[in-house]
Design a protein around this motif. Structure first.
Motif, mmCIF file in Angstrom:
data_model
loop_
_atom_site.group_PDB
_atom_site.id
_atom_site.type_symbol
_atom_site.label_atom_id
_atom_site.label_comp_id
_atom_site.label_asym_id
_atom_site.label_seq_id
_atom_site.Cartn_x
_atom_site.Cartn_y
_atom_site.Cartn_z
ATOM 1 N N PRO A 167 0.853 -1.188 0.000
ATOM 2 C CA PRO A 167 0.000 0.000 0.000
ATOM 3 C C PRO A 167 0.893 1.243 0.000
ATOM 4 C CG PRO A 167 -0.670 -1.538 1.731
ATOM 5 C CD PRO A 167 0.626 -2.058 1.164
ATOM 6 N N GLY A 168 0.443 2.273 -0.668
ATOM 7 C CA GLY A 168 1.270 3.487 -0.777
ATOM 8 C C GLY A 168 2.002 3.535 -2.102
ATOM 9 N N THR A 169 2.144 2.367 -2.747
ATOM 10 C CA THR A 169 2.774 2.362 -4.081
ATOM 11 C C THR A 169 1.686 2.464 -5.155
ATOM 12 O OG1 THR A 169 2.701 -0.061 -4.346
ATOM 13 C CG2 THR A 169 4.626 0.864 -3.224
ATOM 14 N N MET A 170 2.094 2.813 -6.366
ATOM 15 C CA MET A 170 1.121 2.952 -7.463
ATOM 16 C C MET A 170 0.399 1.630 -7.701
ATOM 17 S SD MET A 170 3.451 5.132 -10.112
ATOM 18 C CE MET A 170 4.510 6.433 -9.499
ATOM 19 N N ARG A 171 1.165 0.553 -7.849
ATOM 20 C CA ARG A 171 0.538 -0.744 -8.114
ATOM 21 C C ARG A 171 -0.217 -1.257 -6.897
ATOM 22 N NH1 ARG A 171 5.849 -3.090 -11.330
ATOM 23 N NH2 ARG A 171 5.209 -2.546 -13.455
ATOM 24 N N GLY A 172 0.309 -1.005 -5.712
ATOM 25 C CA GLY A 172 -0.350 -1.434 -4.475
ATOM 26 C C GLY A 172 -1.664 -0.717 -4.250
ATOM 27 N N ASP A 173 -1.737 0.529 -4.645
ATOM 28 C CA ASP A 173 -2.947 1.329 -4.412
ATOM 29 C C ASP A 173 -3.952 1.244 -5.556
ATOM 30 O OD1 ASP A 173 -1.886 2.236 -2.044
ATOM 31 O OD2 ASP A 173 -1.363 4.239 -2.792
ATOM 32 N N LEU A 174 -3.467 0.988 -6.787
ATOM 33 C CA LEU A 174 -4.321 1.246 -7.957
ATOM 34 C C LEU A 174 -4.580 0.040 -8.846
ATOM 35 C CD1 LEU A 174 -2.594 4.621 -9.020
ATOM 36 C CD2 LEU A 174 -4.686 4.380 -7.680
ATOM 37 N N ALA A 175 -4.022 -1.137 -8.541
ATOM 38 C CA ALA A 175 -4.183 -2.272 -9.452
ATOM 39 C C ALA A 175 -4.325 -3.575 -8.672
ATOM 40 C CB ALA A 175 -2.980 -2.342 -10.397
ATOM 41 N N VAL A 176 -4.857 -4.602 -9.359
ATOM 42 C CA VAL A 176 -5.133 -5.887 -8.687
ATOM 43 C C VAL A 176 -4.601 -7.101 -9.439
ATOM 44 C CG1 VAL A 176 -7.233 -5.119 -7.497
ATOM 45 C CG2 VAL A 176 -7.415 -6.027 -9.823
ATOM 46 N N PHE A 177 -4.002 -6.915 -10.627
ATOM 47 C CA PHE A 177 -3.683 -8.055 -11.490
ATOM 48 C C PHE A 177 -2.357 -7.803 -12.206
ATOM 49 C CE2 PHE A 177 -4.421 -9.817 -15.882
ATOM 50 C CZ PHE A 177 -4.289 -11.164 -15.541
ATOM 51 N N MET A 178 -1.528 -8.846 -12.245
ATOM 52 C CA MET A 178 -0.179 -8.771 -12.823
ATOM 53 C C MET A 178 -0.152 -8.206 -14.245
ATOM 54 S SD MET A 178 2.994 -9.995 -12.286
ATOM 55 C CE MET A 178 3.735 -11.590 -12.125
ATOM 56 N N GLY A 179 -1.067 -8.705 -15.088
ATOM 57 C CA GLY A 179 -1.071 -8.292 -16.495
ATOM 58 C C GLY A 179 -1.599 -6.883 -16.709
ATOM 59 N N LYS A 180 -2.157 -6.284 -15.661
ATOM 60 C CA LYS A 180 -2.714 -4.926 -15.768
ATOM 61 C C LYS A 180 -2.225 -4.117 -14.573
ATOM 62 C CE LYS A 180 -5.899 -5.853 -19.196
ATOM 63 N NZ LYS A 180 -7.146 -6.584 -19.268
ATOM 64 N N ASN A 181 -0.929 -3.815 -14.612
ATOM 65 C CA ASN A 181 -0.314 -3.184 -13.430
ATOM 66 C C ASN A 181 0.015 -1.699 -13.645
ATOM 67 O OD1 ASN A 181 1.910 -3.500 -15.048
ATOM 68 N ND2 ASN A 181 2.954 -4.973 -13.739
ATOM 69 N N ILE A 182 -0.678 -1.084 -14.573
ATOM 70 C CA ILE A 182 -0.804 0.368 -14.870
ATOM 71 C C ILE A 182 0.445 1.170 -15.256
ATOM 72 C CG2 ILE A 182 -2.970 0.581 -13.528
ATOM 73 C CD1 ILE A 182 -1.267 2.534 -11.686
ATOM 74 N N VAL A 183 1.614 0.764 -14.762
ATOM 75 C CA VAL A 183 2.814 1.554 -15.098
ATOM 76 C C VAL A 183 4.001 0.676 -15.466
ATOM 77 C CG1 VAL A 183 2.452 3.738 -13.849
ATOM 78 C CG2 VAL A 183 3.311 1.739 -12.607
ATOM 79 N N HIS A 184 4.863 1.245 -16.299
ATOM 80 C CA HIS A 184 6.186 0.670 -16.554
ATOM 81 C C HIS A 184 7.216 1.684 -16.073
ATOM 82 C CE1 HIS A 184 9.689 -1.003 -18.561
ATOM 83 N NE2 HIS A 184 10.006 0.255 -18.803
ATOM 84 N N GLY A 185 8.292 1.228 -15.471
ATOM 85 C CA GLY A 185 9.402 2.109 -15.119
ATOM 86 C C GLY A 185 10.715 1.395 -15.346
ATOM 87 N N SER A 186 11.713 2.109 -15.800
ATOM 88 C CA SER A 186 13.030 1.511 -16.072
ATOM 89 C C SER A 186 13.578 0.855 -14.807
ATOM 90 C CB SER A 186 14.013 2.577 -16.532
ATOM 91 O OG SER A 186 13.470 3.317 -17.595
ATOM 92 N N ASP A 187 14.264 -0.302 -14.987
ATOM 93 C CA ASP A 187 14.757 -1.031 -13.815
ATOM 94 C C ASP A 187 16.235 -0.785 -13.520
ATOM 95 O OD1 ASP A 187 15.989 -2.488 -15.804
ATOM 96 O OD2 ASP A 187 14.884 -4.346 -15.432
ATOM 97 N N SER A 188 16.926 0.003 -14.348
ATOM 98 C CA SER A 188 18.345 0.334 -14.103
ATOM 99 C C SER A 188 18.669 1.589 -14.918
ATOM 100 C CB SER A 188 19.253 -0.811 -14.560
ATOM 101 O OG SER A 188 19.161 -0.966 -15.968
ATOM 102 N N THR A 189 19.807 2.213 -14.632
ATOM 103 C CA THR A 189 20.165 3.402 -15.413
ATOM 104 C C THR A 189 20.442 3.021 -16.863
ATOM 105 O OG1 THR A 189 22.439 3.187 -14.627
ATOM 106 C CG2 THR A 189 21.045 4.758 -13.468
#
Ligand code: DAT
Ligand code: MG
Length: 152
Positions: free
Chosen positions: A101-123
């Motif tokens: 809770p408090g994270t985008m996926r924790g607060d706003l989504a319920v399913f792996m395939g529909k997890n609302i955001v992508h973010g880079s995992d390294s520089t």
């Protein structure tokens, strides 16, 4: 102006269709990160396969490509010290059922395939993804008046 780290963040088709673009942007703005590029676009199958190349051959790959090309996304570049790791933390883990809770996926989504955001995992991924989605001339330079209150 000090050069700070950059990351690529994208609101995926589910986030756009659910009207969550503002919610995602607000979280990052409120945190003190700087938005330097943003566009709505429909991802082509070719761009999708380059973006998700690391997942080629995995069981969920075809579904992932179909989903990410199914409707527009909002692609962004954000700047700040340690922004890559910070944004990943703010997104939460990949599976929304396990995301805190408090994270985008924790607060706003319920399913792996529909997890609302992508973010880079390294520089390294950030540099690769930024150049896949944006031309250099689409990246803006400006001063955040709050910068002196945010950093040393
Ligand atoms: P992340 O988006 O957290 O970087 P990833 O790069 O491992 O996660 O996977 C890319 C996307 O693919 C992810 O956001 C959702 C989907 N995905 C990953 N693993 C999956 C799985 N086991 N089943 C279904 N979809 C999956
Ligand atoms: Mg990933």
């Amino acid at each position: 102006m000090k050069e700070r780290e950059r990351t690529f963040l994208m609101v995926k088709p589910d986030g756009v269709q659910r009207g969550l673009v503002g919610n995602v942007v607000s979280r990052l703005e409120n945190k003190g990160l700087k938005l330097v590029a943003m566009k709505m676009m429909q991802i082509s199958p070719e761009l999708a396969s380059r973006h998700y190349g690391e997942h080629q051959g995995k069981p969920f790959y075809d579904g992932l490509i179909e989903f990410i090309t199914s409707a527009p996304v909002v692609a962004m570049i954000w700047e700040g010290d340690n922004v890559v790791e910070m944004v990943r933390t703010m997104m939460g883990v990949t599976d929304p059922r396990k995301a805190s809770p408090g994270t985008m996926r924790g607060d706003l989504a319920v399913f792996m395939g529909k997890n609302i955001v992508h973010g880079s995992d390294s520089t390294e991924s950030a540099a690769r993804e930024i150049s896949l989605f944006f031309d250099q001339k689409e990246i803006n330079t400006y001063q955040l008046p709050s910068e002196s209150c945010l950093y040393d």
